[in-house]
Design an enzyme around this catalytic site. Structure first.
Site, PDB file in Angstrom:
ATOM      1  N   PRO A  10     -92.426 -56.863  45.618  1.00  0.00           N
ATOM      2  CG  PRO A  10     -91.214 -57.920  43.942  1.00  0.00           C
ATOM      3  CD  PRO A  10     -91.973 -58.188  45.206  1.00  0.00           C
ATOM      4  CG  ASN A  11     -91.358 -53.124  41.422  1.00  0.00           C
ATOM      5  OD1 ASN A  11     -90.401 -52.369  41.549  1.00  0.00           O
ATOM      6  ND2 ASN A  11     -91.250 -54.305  40.828  1.00  0.00           N
ATOM      7  NE  ARG A  18     -95.716 -51.746  39.413  1.00  0.00           N
ATOM      8  CZ  ARG A  18     -95.891 -52.964  39.877  1.00  0.00           C
ATOM      9  NH1 ARG A  18     -96.309 -53.150  41.124  1.00  0.00           N
ATOM     10  NH2 ARG A  18     -95.621 -54.004  39.130  1.00  0.00           N
ATOM     11  CE1 TYR A  23    -100.584 -53.786  39.497  1.00  0.00           C
ATOM     12  CE2 TYR A  23     -99.111 -52.315  38.285  1.00  0.00           C
ATOM     13  CZ  TYR A  23     -99.519 -53.592  38.628  1.00  0.00           C
ATOM     14  OH  TYR A  23     -98.858 -54.680  38.107  1.00  0.00           O
ATOM     15  CG  ASN A  73    -100.006 -57.949  45.672  1.00  0.00           C
ATOM     16  OD1 ASN A  73     -99.440 -58.696  44.871  1.00  0.00           O
ATOM     17  ND2 ASN A  73    -100.634 -56.846  45.290  1.00  0.00           N
ATOM     18  CB  ALA A  76     -92.829 -59.477  39.790  1.00  0.00           C
ATOM     19  CG  HIS A  79     -96.184 -63.641  37.614  1.00  0.00           C
ATOM     20  ND1 HIS A  79     -97.523 -63.986  37.642  1.00  0.00           N
ATOM     21  CD2 HIS A  79     -96.147 -62.284  37.803  1.00  0.00           C
ATOM     22  CE1 HIS A  79     -98.253 -62.888  37.815  1.00  0.00           C
ATOM     23  NE2 HIS A  79     -97.443 -61.841  37.920  1.00  0.00           N
ATOM     24  CG  ASP A  86     -90.905 -74.600  48.237  1.00  0.00           C
ATOM     25  OD1 ASP A  86     -91.912 -75.058  47.658  1.00  0.00           O
ATOM     26  OD2 ASP A  86     -89.729 -74.910  47.925  1.00  0.00           O
ATOM     27  CD  GLU A 100    -101.840 -65.788  44.287  1.00  0.00           C
ATOM     28  OE1 GLU A 100    -101.978 -67.021  44.518  1.00  0.00           O
ATOM     29  OE2 GLU A 100    -101.544 -65.344  43.167  1.00  0.00           O
ATOM     30  CG  HIS A 102    -102.674 -60.825  42.216  1.00  0.00           C
ATOM     31  ND1 HIS A 102    -101.306 -60.688  42.275  1.00  0.00           N
ATOM     32  CD2 HIS A 102    -102.944 -62.135  42.390  1.00  0.00           C
ATOM     33  CE1 HIS A 102    -100.775 -61.892  42.454  1.00  0.00           C
ATOM     34  NE2 HIS A 102    -101.740 -62.783  42.536  1.00  0.00           N
ATOM     35  CB  ILE A 103    -103.927 -54.114  42.786  1.00  0.00           C
ATOM     36  CG1 ILE A 103    -103.390 -53.994  44.220  1.00  0.00           C
ATOM     37  CG2 ILE A 103    -104.648 -52.836  42.355  1.00  0.00           C
ATOM     38  CD1 ILE A 103    -102.222 -53.041  44.373  1.00  0.00           C
ATOM     39  CB  SER A 104    -104.005 -55.726  37.961  1.00  0.00           C
ATOM     40  OG  SER A 104    -102.995 -56.724  38.093  1.00  0.00           O
ATOM     41  NE  ARG A 109    -101.441 -56.160  34.223  1.00  0.00           N
ATOM     42  CZ  ARG A 109    -100.525 -55.795  35.130  1.00  0.00           C
ATOM     43  NH1 ARG A 109    -100.668 -56.165  36.396  1.00  0.00           N
ATOM     44  NH2 ARG A 109     -99.489 -55.073  34.777  1.00  0.00           N
TER      45      ARG A 109
END
Ligand code: DQA
Length: 146
Positions: A10-11, A18, A23, A73, A76, A79, A86, A100, A102-104, A109
């Site tokens: 998402p997002n 954003r 990002y 990626n 959210a 978390h 699963d 997995e 992540h950009i950040s 954070r």
């Protein structure tokens, strides 16, 4: 032909506008195009994004059914989504790599981002290198194959 699915949660379609300080300024269409064009010889790369947990889970099932390698990626969902975890476990327990991404760097954070419910079942994690994290993940799946 090796198929790589680059799946995004998402997002992430809002990249570019954003939180650019977190990002970066690369837009989602720019990133999706660059990754689609990054296929090496003998590879196809398909890039997808969804805000919908159930759609993302369906794509992970598809990865199992088509023996695809995965760069994910989870955004959210990272978390808190045990359902995505699963589905990721289905991929890696089938012997397929799932990186997995992540950009950040979530560990630098807010505290809620320090927990990933995905990492424990992923093949590996790459985070904190901006959009280059995706390219590093592609390099990782290629090296694992070699
Ligand atoms: C993210 C980090 C997550 O904490 C966040 O919810 C995202 C993006 C990243 O790429 O840095 O949406 O996965």
């Amino acid at each position: 032909m090796t198929r790589i699915l680059v799946l995004n949660g998402p997002n992430l379609s809002r990249l570019g506008t954003r939180e650019p300080d977190v990002y970066g300024l690369t837009t989602w269409p720019e990133l999706a195009e660059a990754l689609s064009k990054a296929a090496a010889k003998g590879e196809t790369i398909e890039v997808r994004q969804t805000d919908d947990e159930s759609e993302l889970i369906g794509w992970l099932h598809e990865a199992v059914d088509t023996s695809s390698e995965v760069v994910l990626n989870p955004a959210a969902f990272t978390h808190y989504s045990y359902a995505v975890r699963d589905a990721v476990a289905l991929v890696t327990s089938a012997g397929l790599p799932l990186i997995e991404v992540h950009i950040s760097n979530p560990h630098a954070r807010e505290e809620f981002r320090h927990t990933s419910v995905i990492s424990g079942v992923a093949t590996g994690v790459i985070a904190g290198f901006g959009v280059n994290s995706y390219h590093l993940a592609l390099a990782a799946v290629r090296q694992r194959r070699a």
